[in-house]
Structure formats: structure tokens, C-alpha cells
Design a protein around this motif. Structure first.
Motif, short mmCIF file in Angstrom:
data_model
loop_
_atom_site.label_atom_id
_atom_site.label_comp_id
_atom_site.label_asym_id
_atom_site.label_seq_id
_atom_site.Cartn_x
_atom_site.Cartn_y
_atom_site.Cartn_z
N PRO A 239 0.83 -1.22 0.00
CA PRO A 239 0.00 0.00 0.00
C PRO A 239 0.85 1.26 0.00
O PRO A 239 2.06 1.17 0.17
N LYS A 240 0.26 2.39 -0.14
CA LYS A 240 0.97 3.65 -0.05
C LYS A 240 1.22 4.03 1.40
O LYS A 240 2.24 4.60 1.73
N TYR A 241 0.27 3.70 2.25
CA TYR A 241 0.40 3.94 3.69
C TYR A 241 0.08 2.64 4.43
O TYR A 241 -0.83 1.91 4.04
N LEU A 242 0.83 2.39 5.50
CA LEU A 242 0.62 1.19 6.30
C LEU A 242 0.84 1.55 7.75
O LEU A 242 1.93 1.97 8.13
N VAL A 243 -0.22 1.42 8.54
CA VAL A 243 -0.15 1.70 9.97
C VAL A 243 -0.45 0.39 10.70
O VAL A 243 -1.46 -0.25 10.42
N THR A 244 0.43 0.03 11.62
CA THR A 244 0.27 -1.26 12.27
C THR A 244 0.85 -1.23 13.68
O THR A 244 1.55 -0.29 14.05
N GLN A 245 0.54 -2.24 14.44
CA GLN A 245 1.02 -2.33 15.81
C GLN A 245 2.36 -3.05 15.88
O GLN A 245 2.69 -3.89 15.03
N MET A 246 3.10 -2.70 16.90
CA MET A 246 4.37 -3.40 17.18
C MET A 246 4.13 -4.89 17.30
O MET A 246 3.12 -5.32 17.87
N GLY A 247 5.03 -5.68 16.77
CA GLY A 247 4.93 -7.13 16.88
C GLY A 247 4.22 -7.80 15.72
O GLY A 247 4.34 -9.02 15.55
N ASN A 248 3.49 -7.02 14.94
CA ASN A 248 2.79 -7.60 13.79
C ASN A 248 3.76 -7.95 12.66
O ASN A 248 4.89 -7.47 12.62
N ASP A 249 3.23 -8.76 11.74
CA ASP A 249 3.96 -9.09 10.52
C ASP A 249 3.22 -8.44 9.35
O ASP A 249 2.00 -8.54 9.26
N LYS A 250 3.98 -7.79 8.47
CA LYS A 250 3.34 -7.11 7.34
C LYS A 250 4.17 -7.30 6.07
O LYS A 250 5.35 -7.62 6.12
N SER A 251 3.51 -7.05 4.93
CA SER A 251 4.18 -7.14 3.64
C SER A 251 3.89 -5.90 2.81
O SER A 251 2.81 -5.31 2.90
N ILE A 252 4.87 -5.52 2.02
CA ILE A 252 4.72 -4.45 1.04
C ILE A 252 5.00 -5.05 -0.33
O ILE A 252 5.99 -5.78 -0.51
N LYS A 253 4.11 -4.75 -1.27
CA LYS A 253 4.27 -5.33 -2.60
C LYS A 253 4.88 -4.32 -3.56
O LYS A 253 4.63 -3.13 -3.48
N ALA B 173 8.98 -9.67 -12.25
CA ALA B 173 8.38 -8.34 -12.20
C ALA B 173 7.98 -7.92 -10.79
O ALA B 173 7.52 -6.80 -10.59
N HIS B 174 8.14 -8.80 -9.83
CA HIS B 174 7.69 -8.51 -8.47
C HIS B 174 8.79 -8.78 -7.45
O HIS B 174 9.51 -9.78 -7.55
N LEU B 175 8.89 -7.87 -6.48
CA LEU B 175 9.75 -8.11 -5.33
C LEU B 175 9.03 -7.55 -4.10
O LEU B 175 8.94 -6.35 -3.93
N ASN B 176 8.52 -8.45 -3.30
CA ASN B 176 7.77 -8.04 -2.12
C ASN B 176 8.68 -8.03 -0.90
O ASN B 176 9.67 -8.77 -0.84
N LEU B 177 8.33 -7.18 0.05
CA LEU B 177 9.12 -7.06 1.28
C LEU B 177 8.28 -7.54 2.45
O LEU B 177 7.21 -6.98 2.71
N HIS B 178 8.75 -8.56 3.13
CA HIS B 178 8.06 -9.08 4.31
C HIS B 178 8.81 -8.63 5.56
O HIS B 178 10.04 -8.72 5.61
N ILE B 179 8.05 -8.18 6.52
CA ILE B 179 8.67 -7.74 7.77
C ILE B 179 7.97 -8.45 8.92
O ILE B 179 6.75 -8.36 9.08
N ASN B 180 8.74 -9.16 9.71
CA ASN B 180 8.20 -9.88 10.86
C ASN B 180 8.47 -9.11 12.15
O ASN B 180 9.44 -8.36 12.26
N SER B 181 7.60 -9.31 13.11
CA SER B 181 7.79 -8.73 14.46
C SER B 181 8.16 -7.26 14.38
O SER B 181 9.23 -6.84 14.85
N LEU B 182 7.30 -6.47 13.81
CA LEU B 182 7.59 -5.05 13.58
C LEU B 182 7.96 -4.32 14.86
O LEU B 182 7.38 -4.56 15.93
N GLU B 183 8.92 -3.42 14.73
CA GLU B 183 9.40 -2.61 15.85
C GLU B 183 9.19 -1.13 15.52
O GLU B 183 9.05 -0.74 14.35
N LEU B 184 9.18 -0.32 16.58
CA LEU B 184 8.98 1.12 16.39
C LEU B 184 9.98 1.71 15.40
O LEU B 184 9.65 2.56 14.57
N GLY B 185 11.21 1.23 15.48
CA GLY B 185 12.27 1.76 14.62
C GLY B 185 12.13 1.40 13.16
O GLY B 185 12.88 1.89 12.32
N ASP B 186 11.17 0.55 12.85
CA ASP B 186 10.94 0.19 11.45
C ASP B 186 10.11 1.26 10.73
O ASP B 186 9.98 1.22 9.50
N SER B 187 9.55 2.19 11.47
CA SER B 187 8.77 3.26 10.87
C SER B 187 9.65 4.06 9.92
O SER B 187 10.71 4.57 10.30
#
Lengths: 113, 115
Positions: B8-22, B72-86
Motif C-alpha cells: 500500500p501507499k500507507y501502512l499503519v500497524t502495531q508493534m509485533g505484527n507481521d506485514k508485507s509491502i508489494k 516483475a515482483h519483489l515483495n518485502l516481508h517484515i516480521n515482528s515489527l518494531e517502532l524503529g521500522d517506521s
């Protein structure tokens, strides 16, 4: 450590003036030196780039000067316009290798009408 | 016709979650990259990847992993998100690693906010 050092951090120029941004690097393996322009909320876009086999490259109002012995390069924007107001990043890479870009810290340019 | 797109263009999530950016590029390029731009606007390479090789910046935590389902695709997966990942994460692509034409084209960025 910072592989590419950029100055100044911010620059204010009158319309019609010359904007000059300077960069320096240490890694002599770098063989590709692009400049990127970034507007707020947008991704960086390539402005102009140079390879170390030439000392200067000009495209319209934008000129890169390159000094291989000093390991320095600079961007000159002639006849600066308000539309040039953006953040400018110099970068360097080993294009023949991984081509990962190492960016400078950016210069926020403001052109006053 | 977008060259490099990210969602997405914007992604808001809680600490500890796992998210992906396409990330998708329609330029036919062989190499794709992920960069991180912090609050001070500093841009830093995270990964470069083509169908032959993944190069990881050694400073990137292993919570971050790129995944490429196709060229044509490279996705970014982030596990256990931390505040510093913002940060704002940019995808980029270039024609071919080591090619004469090595301009990197950047996507519009994804602003990740970790609460």
C-alpha cells in the motif's frame, strides 16, 4: 559509515541564481554517480548521472562536475526556478557489480521567486 | 502507465505484527531493490535481487525478507515489527546488474508507521 558525504544540508537560492551541491566519496571502486531529485511524497527520480571517465556532463540547466583525483562531484543548477525546489540526493555505486546505490544525506533546495 | 508501483501507499500497524509491502515493475527489468528512507530523509539500500542473486545489506535485520514470485515482483516481508521500522520504503528496478544502462527507477514509496 556514510559512504557518500553531501553538503549543504539545505540551500536557499533566488530565482535565476545558481544552485551548487557538493558530494565526496571514499570508495574508489565506485564507477557510477547519479543525482536524484525527490519531491515531497514522491520517490526519487534520476536527474543526471556521470561516469568517472568524463569530468563534466551537462543536460539542460543541470551540470555535473566530476573530480576523480579529489573524489568529489557536484551538481550545478543554472537559472534556478521555483519548480526546482526539492530534495536532491547524490549517489554512487559500483555499476559493474551489485549496483547498490549509496546515497548522500540529501540537500533541501528552496528557490525563492 | 506506472513503471514501478508499490502497495500500500500507507501502512499503519502495531508493534509485533507481521506485514508485507508489494512491488511491481512493468519495465522488463532484471534487477529490483528495496531502500529505506528514515525520518531524516536518509536513503539506505536494504536488498538487491535478480533471478540469480540476492544481495543483502548486512545491517538489515533478518526480520526483513524479500520474496520474488517472478521477475516483475519483489515483495518485502517484515516480521515482528518494531517502532524503529517506521520509515518510507522504496522499491526500485534497473535493467540489468552490471549493464551499461544502470539507471534505477523508483516507486512512489510506502510509508510504514509502527505504533
Amino acid at each position: 559509515q556514510q559512504q557518500v558525504k553531501q553538503s549543504p544540508q539545505s540551500l536557499i537560492v533566488q530565482k535565476g541564481g545558481i544552485s551548487i551541491i557538493n558530494c565526496a566519496y571514499e570508495n574508489t571502486a565506485f564507477d557510477y554517480f547519479p543525482w536524484y531529485q525527490q519531491f515531497p511524497g514522491k520517490g526519487p527520480a534520476l536527474l543526471i548521472a556521470i561516469r568517472p571517465d568524463v569530468s563534466e556532463k551537462k543536460e539542460g540547466r543541470f551540470t555535473i562536475s566530476f573530480n576523480k583525483s579529489a573524489k568529489q562531484f557536484s551538481l550545478h543548477i543554472m537559472d534556478s526556478q521555483p519548480g526546482d525546489s526539492a530534495t536532491y540526493f547524490c549517489a554512487a555505486s559500483v555499476a559493474s557489480g551489485a549496483n547498490n546505490l549509496f546515497f548522500g544525506t540529501g540537500t533541501r533546495l528552496t528557490v525563492i521567486p | 502507465d506506472t513503471a514501478v508501483s508499490q502497495t500500500p501507499k500507507y501502512l499503519v500497524t502495531q508493534m509485533g505484527n507481521d506485514k508485507s509491502i508489494k512491488c511491481e515493475q512493468n519495465l522488463g527489468h532484471d534487477t529490483m531493490y528495496w531502500y529505506k528512507q528514515d525520518s531524516k530523509k536518509f536513503l539506505k539500500i536494504m536488498f538487491s535481487y535478480n533471478n540469480k542473486e540476492l544481495i543483502i545489506n548486512e545491517t538489515v535485520p533478518n526480520r526483513f525478507s524479500p520474496k520474488s514470485p517472478d521477475k516483475a515482483h519483489l515483495n518485502l516481508h517484515i516480521n515482528s515489527l518494531e517502532l524503529g521500522d517506521s520509515a518510507v520504503y522504496f522499491c526500485a528496478s534497473s535493467p540489468e546488474r552490471g549493464a551499461v544502462t544502470d539507471t534505477q527507477y523508483f516507486g512512489p514509496g510506502t510509508r510504514l508507521t509502527v505504533l
